[in-house]
Design a protein around this motif. Structure first.
Motif, PDB file in Angstrom:
ATOM      1  N   LEU A 114      -6.740   9.831   4.056  1.00 52.72           N
ATOM      2  CA  LEU A 114      -6.359   8.564   4.145  1.00 52.72           C
ATOM      3  C   LEU A 114      -4.676   9.270   4.678  1.00 52.72           C
ATOM      4  O   LEU A 114      -4.031   9.662   4.656  1.00 52.72           O
ATOM      5  CB  LEU A 114      -5.047   8.815   2.987  1.00 52.72           C
ATOM      6  CG  LEU A 114      -6.563   7.456   2.292  1.00 52.72           C
ATOM      7  CD1 LEU A 114      -5.504   7.929   0.431  1.00 52.72           C
ATOM      8  CD2 LEU A 114      -7.663   6.274   2.575  1.00 52.72           C
ATOM      9  N   VAL A 115      -3.845   7.869   5.400  1.00 51.58           N
ATOM     10  CA  VAL A 115      -2.580   8.561   6.270  1.00 51.58           C
ATOM     11  C   VAL A 115      -1.819   8.108   5.245  1.00 51.58           C
ATOM     12  O   VAL A 115      -2.350   6.722   5.761  1.00 51.58           O
ATOM     13  CB  VAL A 115      -2.569   9.279   7.734  1.00 51.58           C
ATOM     14  CG1 VAL A 115      -1.376   8.688   8.095  1.00 51.58           C
ATOM     15  CG2 VAL A 115      -3.398   9.968   8.130  1.00 51.58           C
ATOM     16  N   VAL A 116      -1.028   8.490   4.897  1.00 49.63           N
ATOM     17  CA  VAL A 116       0.542   7.583   4.243  1.00 49.63           C
ATOM     18  C   VAL A 116       1.849   7.991   4.995  1.00 49.63           C
ATOM     19  O   VAL A 116       2.020   9.186   5.080  1.00 49.63           O
ATOM     20  CB  VAL A 116       0.441   7.598   2.546  1.00 49.63           C
ATOM     21  CG1 VAL A 116       1.246   7.278   1.663  1.00 49.63           C
ATOM     22  CG2 VAL A 116      -1.020   7.294   2.070  1.00 49.63           C
ATOM     23  N   LEU A 146      -3.669  -1.741   5.250  1.00 42.78           N
ATOM     24  CA  LEU A 146      -3.373  -1.363   6.336  1.00 42.78           C
ATOM     25  C   LEU A 146      -2.067  -1.224   6.340  1.00 42.78           C
ATOM     26  O   LEU A 146      -1.261  -3.058   6.465  1.00 42.78           O
ATOM     27  CB  LEU A 146      -4.229  -1.402   7.231  1.00 42.78           C
ATOM     28  CG  LEU A 146      -5.467  -0.260   7.444  1.00 42.78           C
ATOM     29  CD1 LEU A 146      -6.223  -1.114   8.842  1.00 42.78           C
ATOM     30  CD2 LEU A 146      -4.854   1.177   7.806  1.00 42.78           C
ATOM     31  N   ASN A 147      -1.096  -0.846   6.406  1.00 42.00           N
ATOM     32  CA  ASN A 147       0.101  -1.312   6.755  1.00 42.00           C
ATOM     33  C   ASN A 147       0.633  -2.073   5.889  1.00 42.00           C
ATOM     34  O   ASN A 147       2.077  -2.177   5.999  1.00 42.00           O
ATOM     35  CB  ASN A 147       0.415  -1.891   8.327  1.00 42.00           C
ATOM     36  CG  ASN A 147      -0.091  -1.568   9.221  1.00 42.00           C
ATOM     37  OD1 ASN A 147       0.356  -0.214   9.753  1.00 42.00           O
ATOM     38  ND2 ASN A 147      -1.201  -2.014   9.592  1.00 42.00           N
ATOM     39  N   SER A 148       0.369  -1.741   4.467  1.00 44.27           N
ATOM     40  CA  SER A 148       1.096  -1.678   3.016  1.00 44.27           C
ATOM     41  C   SER A 148       1.790  -0.707   2.775  1.00 44.27           C
ATOM     42  O   SER A 148       0.932   0.161   2.521  1.00 44.27           O
ATOM     43  CB  SER A 148       0.109  -2.923   2.000  1.00 44.27           C
ATOM     44  OG  SER A 148      -0.099  -4.078   3.408  1.00 44.27           O
ATOM     45  N   ASN A 149       2.345  -1.365   1.264  1.00 48.84           N
ATOM     46  CA  ASN A 149       2.501  -0.182   0.124  1.00 48.84           C
ATOM     47  C   ASN A 149       1.514   0.127  -0.454  1.00 48.84           C
ATOM     48  O   ASN A 149       0.613  -0.721  -0.883  1.00 48.84           O
ATOM     49  CB  ASN A 149       3.723  -0.083  -0.192  1.00 48.84           C
ATOM     50  CG  ASN A 149       4.519   0.692   0.499  1.00 48.84           C
ATOM     51  OD1 ASN A 149       5.304   0.992   0.918  1.00 48.84           O
ATOM     52  ND2 ASN A 149       5.833   0.131  -0.327  1.00 48.84           N
ATOM     53  N   ARG A 158       2.926   7.440  -2.833  1.00 43.25           N
ATOM     54  CA  ARG A 158       3.240   6.561  -2.534  1.00 43.25           C
ATOM     55  C   ARG A 158       3.974   6.428  -0.937  1.00 43.25           C
ATOM     56  O   ARG A 158       4.620   7.448  -0.787  1.00 43.25           O
ATOM     57  CB  ARG A 158       4.734   6.239  -3.714  1.00 43.25           C
ATOM     58  CG  ARG A 158       4.991   4.088  -3.585  1.00 43.25           C
ATOM     59  CD  ARG A 158       6.027   4.098  -4.330  1.00 43.25           C
ATOM     60  NE  ARG A 158       5.949   4.459  -5.888  1.00 43.25           N
ATOM     61  CZ  ARG A 158       4.929   3.296  -6.787  1.00 43.25           C
ATOM     62  NH1 ARG A 158       4.648   2.051  -6.208  1.00 43.25           N
ATOM     63  NH2 ARG A 158       4.679   3.907  -7.534  1.00 43.25           N
ATOM     64  N   GLY A 159       3.295   5.172  -0.380  1.00 44.27           N
ATOM     65  CA  GLY A 159       3.952   5.053   0.733  1.00 44.27           C
ATOM     66  C   GLY A 159       2.950   4.076   1.495  1.00 44.27           C
ATOM     67  O   GLY A 159       2.104   3.109   0.605  1.00 44.27           O
ATOM     68  N   THR A 160       3.220   3.864   2.815  1.00 43.23           N
ATOM     69  CA  THR A 160       2.746   3.257   3.593  1.00 43.23           C
ATOM     70  C   THR A 160       1.367   3.880   4.453  1.00 43.23           C
ATOM     71  O   THR A 160       1.281   4.961   4.683  1.00 43.23           O
ATOM     72  CB  THR A 160       3.576   2.846   5.139  1.00 43.23           C
ATOM     73  OG1 THR A 160       4.269   2.084   4.341  1.00 43.23           O
ATOM     74  CG2 THR A 160       3.258   1.073   5.606  1.00 43.23           C
ATOM     75  N   LEU A 161       0.680   2.731   3.903  1.00 44.94           N
ATOM     76  CA  LEU A 161      -1.635   3.289   4.806  1.00 44.94           C
ATOM     77  C   LEU A 161      -1.223   2.666   6.298  1.00 44.94           C
ATOM     78  O   LEU A 161      -0.947   1.749   6.187  1.00 44.94           O
ATOM     79  CB  LEU A 161      -2.135   1.960   3.275  1.00 44.94           C
ATOM     80  CG  LEU A 161      -3.929   3.297   4.187  1.00 44.94           C
ATOM     81  CD1 LEU A 161      -4.089   4.494   3.936  1.00 44.94           C
ATOM     82  CD2 LEU A 161      -4.879   1.871   3.663  1.00 44.94           C
ATOM     83  N   ALA A 162      -1.830   4.088   6.452  1.00 43.78           N
ATOM     84  CA  ALA A 162      -1.062   3.609   7.779  1.00 43.78           C
ATOM     85  C   ALA A 162      -2.312   3.862   8.834  1.00 43.78           C
ATOM     86  O   ALA A 162      -3.230   3.644   9.224  1.00 43.78           O
ATOM     87  CB  ALA A 162      -0.184   4.966   8.514  1.00 43.78           C
TER      88      ALA A 162
END
Lengths: 74, 74, 74, 74, 74, 74, 74
Positions: free
Chosen positions: E41-43, E14-17, E29-33
């Motif tokens: 999943l929300v990215v 969480l809060n990481s790439n 690719r992005g930040t897992l929210a």
């Protein structure tokens, strides 16, 4: 304002024209006659389309819900 | 007026001709002999079609419901 | 800080523009009007896209949840 | 007259020849030895077919129900 | 030593790439929210990738769990 | 005569050679070591086949049930 | 002798090397770190393979169970 739910679109489209896209690139256009909670749909005066052209007249057709991609009222 | 439900189409088509489109581009035409809630269908005097032409005579055939795309009474 | 949940994204996107990618390489863009727990979505002023270009205007469309790949608020 | 059900076709075909079409264009022909409610089937003296020709003799084979497209008694 | 469970990977990310591969050869690719038990999943700050290159910036995106192939923290 | 059931085939094949066809044209041959109600299978001394030829030796392999097309005792 | 069950293979492979084949021709090799009843797997020091060659180093990766074709301890 009342809460809107996705199936309201089907309810409002009863007896009206709909375009239904199914998995496997099949499209059907006609009058929505009935539906159920599985999104099984009955379309009357139905035509199967290919690239937007009439491929075949189907008359009444029961479309299985789990093959539906989208339903759009005309 | 009574509420219509999708499976009414199958009930009304018993002992009549139907065209069934299955996933994977398979089509079967024949007389609807029975069905159940899973949309498993039995078609008698059935023919498998390819591009609208008879590919093979199947006689009686049990079609698994989860491969059905649509059922259209002839 | 309150715990975030995936469906919050849909709730926050109501009445706003979304891009929806469906299985089979179909994309729809428009205003999110409603959704349910199955991720069935209603999009209004919807356009179907092909390679990022408008392929067809759909107006109101009900997208079946199990064909959704992703939903992105604009 | 008794109500007919789709699985009656399987029951009546026990110990008789059947043609089974599976997803992914696989066909198996042989003697139906058993089945269950998931439409798992056991076929004996089974042959896998390709374009109607014997591709491989399988002897006894258990076919998983959710890969069945249709079952046709010979 | 505490027992490890698969979803711990999501919790720790969480809060990481993250790199997410979806069915149909889509990568994001992005930040897992956020995530839920269905692996929805929300990215955020998400990019859709094609052959490892940025194809499109998506901003926030909700990925439907049943299209996920894998999730890898960066 | 006792009723036969499809899973009897698996039970009778324990510790014997089986050919397993999986979705996506994968074939595995080896000794059936265990199975469960989901048709998850463990095959030992397993080889993955391509066009009937050994492609790769896998040793012990757990095959996920929902990818099974058929299981045939050798 | 104790009854063997398919998931024993996963339990015995914890902290050991595994080869995992996923649907869509994706392969991952690495150390099995955890799994659950859905066959969700966490693999550490993971590499994605293409035709047996390393395509990409993934580090830790969560593989969704319903995309698994097979798991083979190295």
């Amino acid at each position: 304002m009342a809460e809107k739910r996705p199936f309201d679109v089907l309810n409002n489209a009863l007896n009206s024209n709909v375009l239904v896209r199914l998995k496997g690139n099949v499209e059907v256009r006609g009058t929505l006659a009935s539906f159920d909670v599985h999104m099984n749909l009955v379309v009357e005066n139905a035509e199967e389309l290919e690239n937007g052209e009439t491929k075949r007249k189907l008359g009444t057709v029961l479309l299985r819900g789990d093959t539906v991609v989208y339903v759009s009222p005309a």
